[in-house]
Design a protein around this motif. Structure first.
Motif, PDB file in Angstrom:
ATOM      1  N   CYS A 132       0.834  -1.214   0.000  1.00 31.82           N
ATOM      2  CA  CYS A 132       0.000   0.000   0.000  1.00 31.82           C
ATOM      3  C   CYS A 132       0.861   1.253   0.000  1.00 31.82           C
ATOM      4  N   ILE A 133       1.907   1.266   0.803  1.00 30.63           N
ATOM      5  CA  ILE A 133       2.802   2.421   0.844  1.00 30.63           C
ATOM      6  C   ILE A 133       3.460   2.644  -0.516  1.00 30.63           C
ATOM      7  N   MET A 134       3.816   1.550  -1.178  1.00 30.77           N
ATOM      8  CA  MET A 134       4.434   1.651  -2.505  1.00 30.77           C
ATOM      9  C   MET A 134       3.398   1.917  -3.602  1.00 30.77           C
ATOM     10  N   GLN A 135       2.115   1.863  -3.232  1.00 26.62           N
ATOM     11  CA  GLN A 135       1.000   2.022  -4.167  1.00 26.62           C
ATOM     12  C   GLN A 135       0.984   0.901  -5.211  1.00 26.62           C
ATOM     13  N   PHE A 167      -3.119  13.287   1.138  1.00 24.20           N
ATOM     14  CA  PHE A 167      -1.832  13.936   0.901  1.00 24.20           C
ATOM     15  C   PHE A 167      -1.726  14.390  -0.554  1.00 24.20           C
ATOM     16  N   GLU A 168      -2.167  13.532  -1.467  1.00 28.61           N
ATOM     17  CA  GLU A 168      -2.128  13.865  -2.893  1.00 28.61           C
ATOM     18  C   GLU A 168      -3.040  15.047  -3.191  1.00 28.61           C
ATOM     19  N   SER A 169      -4.204  15.066  -2.570  1.00 24.40           N
ATOM     20  CA  SER A 169      -5.179  16.137  -2.809  1.00 24.40           C
ATOM     21  C   SER A 169      -4.673  17.494  -2.347  1.00 24.40           C
ATOM     22  N   ASN A 170      -3.792  17.493  -1.336  1.00 22.30           N
ATOM     23  CA  ASN A 170      -3.299  18.746  -0.773  1.00 22.30           C
ATOM     24  C   ASN A 170      -2.056  19.282  -1.484  1.00 22.30           C
ATOM     25  N   LYS A 171      -1.555  18.513  -2.431  1.00 25.21           N
ATOM     26  CA  LYS A 171      -0.384  18.970  -3.178  1.00 25.21           C
ATOM     27  C   LYS A 171      -0.771  20.097  -4.133  1.00 25.21           C
ATOM     28  N   LEU A 172       0.155  20.994  -4.398  1.00 24.68           N
ATOM     29  CA  LEU A 172      -0.113  22.091  -5.329  1.00 24.68           C
ATOM     30  C   LEU A 172      -0.405  21.549  -6.732  1.00 24.68           C
ATOM     31  N   ALA A 173       0.403  20.559  -7.141  1.00 22.46           N
ATOM     32  CA  ALA A 173       0.180  19.918  -8.449  1.00 22.46           C
ATOM     33  C   ALA A 173      -0.531  18.593  -8.213  1.00 22.46           C
ATOM     34  N   CYS A 174      -1.762  18.698  -7.804  1.00 21.66           N
ATOM     35  CA  CYS A 174      -2.543  17.513  -7.420  1.00 21.66           C
ATOM     36  C   CYS A 174      -2.899  16.660  -8.633  1.00 21.66           C
ATOM     37  N   ASP A 177      -6.921  12.228 -10.392  1.00 17.65           N
ATOM     38  CA  ASP A 177      -7.259  10.843 -10.717  1.00 17.65           C
ATOM     39  C   ASP A 177      -6.607   9.883  -9.735  1.00 17.65           C
ATOM     40  N   ASN A 178      -5.351  10.153  -9.406  1.00 17.22           N
ATOM     41  CA  ASN A 178      -4.644   9.286  -8.469  1.00 17.22           C
ATOM     42  C   ASN A 178      -5.239   9.400  -7.073  1.00 17.22           C
ATOM     43  N   ALA A 179      -5.576  10.612  -6.683  1.00 16.49           N
ATOM     44  CA  ALA A 179      -6.183  10.821  -5.363  1.00 16.49           C
ATOM     45  C   ALA A 179      -7.513  10.074  -5.256  1.00 16.49           C
ATOM     46  N   GLU A 180      -8.315  10.126  -6.309  1.00 17.03           N
ATOM     47  CA  GLU A 180      -9.600   9.416  -6.308  1.00 17.03           C
ATOM     48  C   GLU A 180      -9.394   7.908  -6.298  1.00 17.03           C
ATOM     49  N   ALA A 181      -8.396   7.436  -7.065  1.00 14.96           N
ATOM     50  CA  ALA A 181      -8.114   6.002  -7.110  1.00 14.96           C
ATOM     51  C   ALA A 181      -7.700   5.493  -5.733  1.00 14.96           C
ATOM     52  N   LEU A 182      -6.857   6.248  -5.045  1.00 15.60           N
ATOM     53  CA  LEU A 182      -6.413   5.860  -3.705  1.00 15.60           C
ATOM     54  C   LEU A 182      -7.579   5.838  -2.726  1.00 15.60           C
ATOM     55  N   MET A 183      -8.460   6.818  -2.832  1.00 14.21           N
ATOM     56  CA  MET A 183      -9.635   6.848  -1.974  1.00 14.21           C
ATOM     57  C   MET A 183     -10.500   5.608  -2.192  1.00 14.21           C
TER      58      MET A 183
END
Length: 209
Positions: A132-135, A167-174, A177-183
């Motif tokens: 999970c940490i390595m995605q 964490f991904e959602s809070n990045k400036l260059a978010c 798609d990846n943030a939604e996939a992780l969720m």
């Protein structure tokens, strides 16, 4: 995958240490199909995964480019060495579970130097965390299907994915798609853990609880 089948099926052709090296490479390269074939061909995760090897696997991530690598590195005891220790992983797990989980890796009695050549009793459970940490989502699902404590491991996996999503959602260059996939992956693990819990409940009379 067919190449992997051709290589691994003749079990007698390889020594245990050779199979374990194949397993290490397949894990690092996120080759889930190859990992499964190796495990089904009697590569022994319980013999392979020592605490030393586990820490080595965590340190194969790119600390400069991987999101979680950056997070862990900022918390490392010695930032200049750039080493992610198992104690750090244990503390990270406790933090994202928010006080409801105690990791043996973060326990004061855990002595890495004394235990580094010791194999883990429940290797698949911690490998869910690693994947999970390595995605490596598909690999995390594979390890979860073989772990000893699927409820606990599933809920920890859910929390890790949700943490990474936030964490991904809070990045400036978010990367939305990846943030939604992780969720969604977090919800998938939560659902699987709850399903196991429901099955356990059904197997026992209420008077036994």
């Amino acid at each position: 995958l067919q190449i992997a089948k051709d290589m691994i099926l003749p079990r007698h052709s390889y020594q245990d240490h050779e199979l374990e090296q194949f397993l290490r490479v397949a894990i690092i390269q996120n080759r889930t199909g190859f990992v499964k074939k190796l495990l089904d061909s009697e590569a022994d995760m319980k013999h392979y995964l020592t605490y030393k090897e586990l820490q080595s696997l965590f340190n194969t991530m790119d600390m400069k480019s991987q999101t979680i690598g950056k997070v862990l590195l900022t918390r490392a005891e010695n930032k200049y060495e750039g080493v992610v220790t198992l104690k750090l992983i244990g503390k990270f797990m406790e933090e994202i579970i928010e006080g409801s989980y105690r990791s043996p890796l973060a326990h004061a009695g855990f002595d890495y130097e004394a235990m580094k050549d010791t194999v883990l009793e429940c290797p698949y459970d911690i490998m869910v965390v690693f994947a999970c940490i390595m995605q490596f989502h598909e690999m995390a699902l594979l390890f979860w299907s073989r772990c000893k404590e699927p409820i606990v491991s599933g809920l920890i996996a859910a929390k890790i994915n949700w943490y990474l999503s936030e964490f991904e959602s809070n990045k400036l260059a978010c990367d939305e798609d990846n943030a939604e996939a992780l969720m969604n992956q977090g919800f998938e693990f939560e659902k699987m853990a709850c399903s196991v819990m429901s099955e356990c409940y059904k197997k026992f009379d209420k008077k036994d609880w």
